[in-house]
Design a protein around this motif. Structure first.
Motif, PDB file in Angstrom:
ATOM      1  N   GLY A  25      13.187   1.113   2.078  1.00 32.93           N
ATOM      2  CA  GLY A  25      12.132   1.012   2.881  1.00 32.93           C
ATOM      3  C   GLY A  25      11.902   2.033   3.650  1.00 32.93           C
ATOM      4  O   GLY A  25      12.181   3.358   3.387  1.00 32.93           O
ATOM      5  N   ILE A  26      11.292   1.915   4.955  1.00 36.37           N
ATOM      6  CA  ILE A  26      10.831   2.927   5.893  1.00 36.37           C
ATOM      7  C   ILE A  26      12.080   3.627   6.227  1.00 36.37           C
ATOM      8  O   ILE A  26      12.169   4.950   6.002  1.00 36.37           O
ATOM      9  CB  ILE A  26      10.265   2.354   7.055  1.00 36.37           C
ATOM     10  CG1 ILE A  26       8.906   1.923   6.478  1.00 36.37           C
ATOM     11  CG2 ILE A  26      10.195   3.639   8.187  1.00 36.37           C
ATOM     12  CD1 ILE A  26       8.051   1.074   7.929  1.00 36.37           C
ATOM     13  N   ALA A  27      13.106   3.283   6.747  1.00 41.05           N
ATOM     14  CA  ALA A  27      14.332   3.976   7.092  1.00 41.05           C
ATOM     15  C   ALA A  27      15.108   4.542   6.059  1.00 41.05           C
ATOM     16  O   ALA A  27      15.535   5.802   6.191  1.00 41.05           O
ATOM     17  CB  ALA A  27      15.388   2.944   7.906  1.00 41.05           C
ATOM     18  N   GLY A  28      15.283   3.852   4.964  1.00 39.72           N
ATOM     19  CA  GLY A  28      16.043   4.406   3.709  1.00 39.72           C
ATOM     20  C   GLY A  28      15.457   5.347   3.057  1.00 39.72           C
ATOM     21  O   GLY A  28      16.169   6.497   2.866  1.00 39.72           O
ATOM     22  N   LEU A  29      13.831   5.571   3.029  1.00 37.16           N
ATOM     23  CA  LEU A  29      13.579   6.775   2.253  1.00 37.16           C
ATOM     24  C   LEU A  29      13.185   8.060   3.344  1.00 37.16           C
ATOM     25  O   LEU A  29      13.346   9.061   2.935  1.00 37.16           O
ATOM     26  CB  LEU A  29      12.114   6.428   1.808  1.00 37.16           C
ATOM     27  CG  LEU A  29      12.232   5.334   0.567  1.00 37.16           C
ATOM     28  CD1 LEU A  29      10.898   5.034   0.102  1.00 37.16           C
ATOM     29  CD2 LEU A  29      13.127   6.154  -0.438  1.00 37.16           C
ATOM     30  N   GLY A  81       9.437   1.168  -0.888  1.00 36.32           N
ATOM     31  CA  GLY A  81       8.565   1.389   0.309  1.00 36.32           C
ATOM     32  C   GLY A  81       8.889  -0.060   1.435  1.00 36.32           C
ATOM     33  O   GLY A  81       8.418   0.097   2.433  1.00 36.32           O
ATOM     34  N   GLY A  82       9.441  -0.971   0.679  1.00 35.44           N
ATOM     35  CA  GLY A  82      10.096  -2.339   1.673  1.00 35.44           C
ATOM     36  C   GLY A  82       8.690  -2.770   2.403  1.00 35.44           C
ATOM     37  O   GLY A  82       7.613  -3.009   2.048  1.00 35.44           O
ATOM     38  N   THR A  83       9.012  -2.983   3.783  1.00 33.12           N
ATOM     39  CA  THR A  83       8.001  -3.389   4.658  1.00 33.12           C
ATOM     40  C   THR A  83       6.677  -2.561   4.645  1.00 33.12           C
ATOM     41  O   THR A  83       5.371  -3.155   5.143  1.00 33.12           O
ATOM     42  CB  THR A  83       8.360  -3.980   5.961  1.00 33.12           C
ATOM     43  OG1 THR A  83       8.782  -2.782   6.549  1.00 33.12           O
ATOM     44  CG2 THR A  83       9.374  -5.098   5.647  1.00 33.12           C
ATOM     45  N   SER A  84       6.723  -1.304   4.583  1.00 39.44           N
ATOM     46  CA  SER A  84       5.842  -0.342   4.602  1.00 39.44           C
ATOM     47  C   SER A  84       4.619  -0.617   3.594  1.00 39.44           C
ATOM     48  O   SER A  84       3.438  -0.144   3.856  1.00 39.44           O
ATOM     49  CB  SER A  84       6.137   1.098   4.487  1.00 39.44           C
ATOM     50  OG  SER A  84       6.442   1.499   3.099  1.00 39.44           O
ATOM     51  N   CYS A 228      20.360   0.721   5.249  1.00 39.63           N
ATOM     52  CA  CYS A 228      18.984   0.621   5.955  1.00 39.63           C
ATOM     53  C   CYS A 228      18.217  -0.366   5.067  1.00 39.63           C
ATOM     54  O   CYS A 228      16.979  -0.173   4.703  1.00 39.63           O
ATOM     55  CB  CYS A 228      18.417   2.016   5.444  1.00 39.63           C
ATOM     56  SG  CYS A 228      19.292   3.324   6.028  1.00 39.63           S
ATOM     57  N   ALA A 229      18.791  -1.876   5.312  1.00 40.40           N
ATOM     58  CA  ALA A 229      18.152  -2.871   4.549  1.00 40.40           C
ATOM     59  C   ALA A 229      17.373  -3.760   5.244  1.00 40.40           C
ATOM     60  O   ALA A 229      16.994  -4.810   4.735  1.00 40.40           O
ATOM     61  CB  ALA A 229      19.239  -3.398   3.711  1.00 40.40           C
ATOM     62  N   GLY A 230      17.027  -3.280   6.459  1.00 42.80           N
ATOM     63  CA  GLY A 230      16.303  -4.243   7.445  1.00 42.80           C
ATOM     64  C   GLY A 230      17.090  -5.160   8.272  1.00 42.80           C
ATOM     65  O   GLY A 230      18.245  -5.131   7.918  1.00 42.80           O
ATOM     66  N   ALA A 231      16.652  -5.594   9.323  1.00 45.44           N
ATOM     67  CA  ALA A 231      17.571  -6.386  10.170  1.00 45.44           C
ATOM     68  C   ALA A 231      18.459  -7.374   9.833  1.00 45.44           C
ATOM     69  O   ALA A 231      19.532  -7.457  10.063  1.00 45.44           O
ATOM     70  CB  ALA A 231      16.635  -6.717  11.370  1.00 45.44           C
TER      71      ALA A 231
END
Length: 529
Positions: A25-29, A81-84, A228-231
């Motif tokens: 997602g955002i943090a991971g990429l 991209g996850g939540t983005s 970095c998988a979301g909270a």
């Protein structure tokens, strides 16, 4: 390059790299791209596929133990991209007040200096194609809007979020060339982390194994590991790691899974518009180039401290009373955000309301603003910080997912203290609206009422800004990670998620997460180079 575990030959694969990242997602990429800029080898494990078709994912199922927390399923996406891929796009930094200790609320300090984060701000803005203007009140002077927007008030601070163009919101699209072509960045999709191999004697992770639904697996050994998988999922993975090693890893930590919170948002008043055009000039989206700007009225530090409440901000929005070209245009742009591609049928649907779109174009040309559709219903929404409570927590349930692992259980409750923030906001904003002459634009018809000593059930409206459950701090008993986002208990494990925020502050968390992630990348580079 992208590798789909589901299409690989053989039952298992073994890899070795410098940094393994869980979550694309955002943090991971952002973390992966920044590490690759320094020629560090990276493998990313992403539980989802290239896209998530629906609005929910079966692996995001949770057990609800308290009030209904809709962000457990509705605000989470497993895919590149996850939540983005669905994210609204609001970017605004935390203030120094948000990061400071707030003893009147019992909130600890963020162990990070605000200037240490702000040095990355221009890089985030460049990544998303944002204008470089201020987020604060001086923006009003920069655009010459003093006639419409009141500033310099003792009770409310005017701030402006920045919103990237829809085509720039999906982080996987922004980094598409990198993740498609770079052989030293392997992004494994349909690869759900299921097992950690730990060198317990040296307190280091050796490898992580991920699987797909057909029992194929990939095991990745690395020097450093970043979750970095979301909270919610980042917290669940740490709880699974702890359970896998008989709860010995975090046995001295009183914070893992606890102090879970979100922002709470509800419409608190309708606005009976007297001057629709002037209300539009006050509150509608503004444009600086391709950057949208939105106005928010934030409760001042003085009021927060005087009334012993958390941060809160109000914004004015509208609801159309019939389907318009605005709705069709928004659907077209959101589709472009999700896939990075233009959907001609959706564009044609928007063009069917050509008169409205023509008015939108003229209004933007003359005023650099969005023209609201008419007729519409106008509302004041308030977004309030929820005070972290130790009893609001994420744990492992007795139910299991398709991999046989426990799904998360979430106990989340709205408290009397949370309700007080809305009551304080209402009291001060009603005076502010009339004191600053805004009553000429429309009357506030307050729909929010709160009885002292009662928790208002209408406040159970989270906005998918979870945090707190792997909080950062200064010691291993009261926090999970240190100021550099490194786990206190495992020396080569790092967490980049909003779950590390000790409190929610008065801003959307995404920008601050990006700043922390860039800072984390620099720390990892110093460890590896």
């Amino acid at each position: 390059m992208i590798v789909d575990l589901a299409t690989q030959q053989g039952a298992s694969r073994d890899l070795e790299t410098d940094v393994l990242i869980i979550g694309a997602g955002i943090a991971g990429l952002i973390l992966a791209a920044r590490l690759r800029n320094r020629n560090i080898r990276v493998v990313v494990l992403e539980s989802g596929g290239r896209e998530q078709a629906g609005e929910t994912h079966p692996l995001n199922r949770v057990v609800q133990l308290g009030d209904a927390y809709s962000g457990a399923t509705q605000g989470r996406f497993r895919c590149l991209g996850g939540t983005s891929t669905r994210w609204g796009g609001a970017l605004i930094p935390f203030t120094k007040h948000d990061l400071d200790a707030r003893p009147y609320l019992g909130l600890p300090v963020f162990p990070v200096e605000i200037e240490d984060l702000r040095r990355y701000l221009a890089q985030v803005e460049a990544l998303f194609g944002l204008d470089a203007g201020s987020y604060e009140e001086e923006f009003v002077q920069q655009i010459g809007a003093e006639k419409f927007i009141p500033t310099g008030d003792e009770d409310f601070i005017v701030r402006f979020a920045k919103w990237p163009a829809f085509k720039n919101r999906n982080i996987a699209v922004l980094f598409s060339e990198l993740i498609e072509l770079d052989n030293n960045l392997q992004v494994w999709i349909n690869s759900t982390a299921t097992h950690f191999t730990l060198d317990a004697e040296n307190c280091r992770i050796q490898s992580v194994t991920a699987g797909d639904k057909s029992s194929k697996s990939v095991t990745v050994a690395a020097k450093h590991f970043a979750i970095c998988a979301g909270a919610i999922e980042s917290t669940r993975l740490l709880l699974l790691l702890d359970r896998e090693y008989d709860h010995r890893i975090f046995q001295r930590c009183n914070a893992l899974g606890r102090f879970f919170y979100d922002h709470i948002s509800i419409p608190v008043a309708g606005i009976s518009a007297k001057q629709i055009a002037r209300l539009n000039r006050l509150a509608a989206f503004r444009f600086v180039g391709s950057t949208m700007r939105s106005l928010r009225f934030e409760l001042s530090t003085m009021v927060q401290e005087t009334e012993c409440v958390g941060s809160a901000f109000g914004h004015i929005s509208f609801r159309t009373e019939r389907t318009t070209g605005f709705d069709a245009l928004r659907q077209f742009l959101r589709s472009q955000q999700r896939s990075g591609e233009i959907q001609p049928t959706l564009l044609l649907a928007a063009l069917r309301d050509a008169p409205y779109l023509a008015k939108v174009g003229l209004w933007r040309t003359f005023y650099n603003q969005l023209l609201w559709p008419v007729p519409a219903t106008y509302e004041l929404h308030v977004v309030a910080e929820q005070r972290p409570q130790a009893d609001n927590q994420i744990t492992l349930s007795g139910e299991t997912d398709s991999f046989g692992l426990p799904v998360a259980a979430i106990k989340w409750q709205v408290t009397q203290e949370d309700c007080n923030t809305f009551s304080v906001f209402k009291h001060y904003f009603d005076r502010f609206w009339n004191r600053r002459g805004l009553g000429a634009l429309g009357d506030l018809n307050w729909t929010y009422e709160h009885r002292a000593g009662a928790v208002n059930q209408a406040l159970q409206a989270d906005v998918y800004h979870p945090g707190g459950s792997t909080r950062m701090g200064t010691d291993a008993r009261s926090a999970v990670v240190d100021s550099d986002l490194r786990s206190f208990e495992i020396s080569n494990l790092w967490i980049s998620s909003t779950s590390v925020f000790p409190s929610g502050g008065g801003a959307n968390p995404t920008l601050t997460l990006m700043l922390l992630t860039m800072r984390l990348a620099d720390h990892l580079c110093s460890e590896l180079l």
